[in-house]
Design a protein around this motif. Structure first.
Motif, PDB file in Angstrom:
ATOM      1  N   ALA A 253       0.825  -1.208   0.000  1.00  0.00           N
ATOM      2  CA  ALA A 253       0.000   0.000   0.000  1.00  0.00           C
ATOM      3  C   ALA A 253       0.857   1.255   0.000  1.00  0.00           C
ATOM      4  O   ALA A 253       0.575   2.233  -0.717  1.00  0.00           O
ATOM      5  N   GLU A 254       1.922   1.245   0.796  1.00  0.00           N
ATOM      6  CA  GLU A 254       2.774   2.427   0.880  1.00  0.00           C
ATOM      7  C   GLU A 254       3.516   2.667  -0.433  1.00  0.00           C
ATOM      8  O   GLU A 254       3.601   3.791  -0.919  1.00  0.00           O
ATOM      9  N   VAL A 255       4.037   1.601  -1.012  1.00  0.00           N
ATOM     10  CA  VAL A 255       4.744   1.752  -2.280  1.00  0.00           C
ATOM     11  C   VAL A 255       3.768   2.095  -3.400  1.00  0.00           C
ATOM     12  O   VAL A 255       4.052   2.942  -4.263  1.00  0.00           O
ATOM     13  N   GLY A 256       2.596   1.465  -3.387  1.00  0.00           N
ATOM     14  CA  GLY A 256       1.587   1.761  -4.406  1.00  0.00           C
ATOM     15  C   GLY A 256       1.155   3.213  -4.384  1.00  0.00           C
ATOM     16  O   GLY A 256       0.976   3.841  -5.440  1.00  0.00           O
ATOM     17  N   ALA A 257       1.000   3.781  -3.183  1.00  0.00           N
ATOM     18  CA  ALA A 257       0.627   5.191  -3.067  1.00  0.00           C
ATOM     19  C   ALA A 257       1.704   6.089  -3.666  1.00  0.00           C
ATOM     20  O   ALA A 257       1.403   7.105  -4.313  1.00  0.00           O
ATOM     21  N   ALA A 258       2.976   5.707  -3.460  1.00  0.00           N
ATOM     22  CA  ALA A 258       4.079   6.502  -4.015  1.00  0.00           C
ATOM     23  C   ALA A 258       4.081   6.433  -5.547  1.00  0.00           C
ATOM     24  O   ALA A 258       4.368   7.430  -6.218  1.00  0.00           O
ATOM     25  N   ILE A 259       3.738   5.273  -6.112  1.00  0.00           N
ATOM     26  CA  ILE A 259       3.666   5.153  -7.573  1.00  0.00           C
ATOM     27  C   ILE A 259       2.483   5.947  -8.103  1.00  0.00           C
ATOM     28  O   ILE A 259       2.586   6.640  -9.141  1.00  0.00           O
ATOM     29  N   ASP A 260       1.358   5.893  -7.410  1.00  0.00           N
ATOM     30  CA  ASP A 260       0.188   6.684  -7.818  1.00  0.00           C
ATOM     31  C   ASP A 260       0.530   8.166  -7.857  1.00  0.00           C
ATOM     32  O   ASP A 260       0.101   8.902  -8.762  1.00  0.00           O
ATOM     33  N   ALA A 261       1.321   8.612  -6.880  1.00  0.00           N
ATOM     34  CA  ALA A 261       1.662  10.031  -6.785  1.00  0.00           C
ATOM     35  C   ALA A 261       2.514  10.500  -7.960  1.00  0.00           C
ATOM     36  O   ALA A 261       2.565  11.698  -8.260  1.00  0.00           O
ATOM     37  N   ARG A 262       3.162   9.553  -8.639  1.00  0.00           N
ATOM     38  CA  ARG A 262       3.991   9.942  -9.787  1.00  0.00           C
ATOM     39  C   ARG A 262       3.325   9.568 -11.109  1.00  0.00           C
ATOM     40  O   ARG A 262       3.986   9.460 -12.143  1.00  0.00           O
ATOM     41  N   GLY A 263       1.986   9.319 -11.063  1.00  0.00           N
ATOM     42  CA  GLY A 263       1.235   9.097 -12.286  1.00  0.00           C
ATOM     43  C   GLY A 263       0.926   7.660 -12.612  1.00  0.00           C
ATOM     44  O   GLY A 263       0.390   7.360 -13.679  1.00  0.00           O
ATOM     45  N   GLY A 264       1.269   6.734 -11.726  1.00  0.00           N
ATOM     46  CA  GLY A 264       0.875   5.343 -11.903  1.00  0.00           C
ATOM     47  C   GLY A 264       1.889   4.453 -12.594  1.00  0.00           C
ATOM     48  O   GLY A 264       1.598   3.273 -12.845  1.00  0.00           O
ATOM     49  N   SER A 265       3.078   4.980 -12.894  1.00  0.00           N
ATOM     50  CA  SER A 265       4.112   4.147 -13.505  1.00  0.00           C
ATOM     51  C   SER A 265       5.476   4.781 -13.249  1.00  0.00           C
ATOM     52  O   SER A 265       5.576   5.925 -12.806  1.00  0.00           O
ATOM     53  N   PHE A 266       6.514   4.029 -13.551  1.00  0.00           N
ATOM     54  CA  PHE A 266       7.872   4.554 -13.444  1.00  0.00           C
ATOM     55  C   PHE A 266       8.791   3.704 -14.312  1.00  0.00           C
ATOM     56  O   PHE A 266       8.489   2.551 -14.628  1.00  0.00           O
ATOM     57  N   THR A 267       9.916   4.296 -14.694  1.00  0.00           N
ATOM     58  CA  THR A 267      10.933   3.579 -15.455  1.00  0.00           C
ATOM     59  C   THR A 267      12.121   3.313 -14.546  1.00  0.00           C
ATOM     60  O   THR A 267      12.648   4.233 -13.920  1.00  0.00           O
TER      61      THR A 267
END
Length: 283
Positions: A253-267
């Motif tokens: 949940a904590e990591v998912g929230a951080a990914i959501d905060a950056r638009g839902g994805s990352f490289t």
């Protein structure tokens, strides 16, 4: 040839965490969800596979022993490159999935496995050599390789964006403060966390009769993850596979929230680090 440091700098109080093979029960937890492991774990860059195989024009297929073959990720890439591959895997659940993909796999720890007179052109270990006693494992590889054969242990190392690293570190340290895994090494960006593993592998090679001087290969690449894809892979990480489900959910949940905060994805930039050496021809 890149310089490989020795592992002599380890401090006594860090020895347990810097010797993951003494916590093999964590590795044996990956089979809890072998299908997820096979689906989500990254493959290895084609240039690494090509360098292991070499130029086989007109030669017999390379005979490869895949140590800790898991679900057969490395083995399938090598087979696609024309190799004959035998896997050794201690977890029957992982080995069974490898077999469904056509990989021949024998169930045993590498230290206890017997080659029964068989020799190989290469012994490889993808994301697995740190779960093997480095001294006993290297000695077994020396017995198993033909003269001129190659030992290659390699790891995929990702670098998370800083905000995700912060979220992951915070969550892990809160829910798993007593983990036998060195959290710093597991989470630290870049290749730093794996240099200790690489150094230990190199030291064991130097201490084993019959090998030339080890060298290190490096391959850089990157991969883009959606939120769901990254959280799916996280469930296969050694720290999480042995945590209660409520604690797993808290970390995700904590990591998912951080990914959501950056638009839902990352490289994520990746580095594949390999430690390799040749069996002496006149050994």
């Amino acid at each position: 040839m890149p310089t490989l440091p020795t592992a002599s700098g380890d401090q006594p109080h860090d020895q347990s965490r810097s010797q993951p093979h003494t916590h093999r029960q964590m590795a044996e937890s990956f089979g809890i969800d072998a299908g997820r492991y096979d689906r989500t774990r990254p493959r290895y860059p084609a240039p690494l596979i090509e360098r292991i195989v070499g130029d086989r024009s007109g030669a017999d297929p390379l005979r490869v022993l895949d140590v800790g073959c898991g679900t057969g990720i490395v083995a399938r890439q090598l087979r696609a490159a024309g190799c004959l591959v035998l896997g050794v895997e201690p977890d029957g659940r992982m080995a069974e999935l490898a077999r469904t993909h056509g990989v021949e796999a024998e169930i045993a720890t590498f230290e206890s496995w017997e080659p029964a007179g068989r020799t190989f052109d290469a012994v490889v270990a993808g994301q697995a050599w740190h779960w093997i006693d480095p001294v006993a494992g290297t000695a077994k590889a020396a017995r198993t390789l033909r003269a001129g054969g190659r030992l290659a242990a390699f790891w995929n190392v990702h670098r998370l964006p800083d905000d995700l690293t912060t979220a992951l570190t915070s969550a892990y340290r809160r829910v798993a403060p007593d983990s036998p895994v060195d959290l710093g090494a597991a989470i630290r960006p870049g290749t730093d966390g794996h240099q200790t593993l690489a150094a230990k592998a190199a030291d064991a090679i130097r201490q084993t009769a019959g090998f030339g001087e080890p060298e290190q290969w490096r391959f850089d690449w990157e991969w883009t993850y959606s939120r769901d894809a990254w959280l799916d892979q996280m469930r296969t990480h050694g720290i999480l596979t042995r945590l209660p489900s409520d604690q797993v959910a808290e970390v995700l949940a904590e990591v998912g929230a951080a990914i959501d905060a950056r638009g839902g994805s990352f490289t994520a930039p990746y580095v594949t680090v390999a430690v390799t050496a040749l069996r002496d021809v006149d050994a």
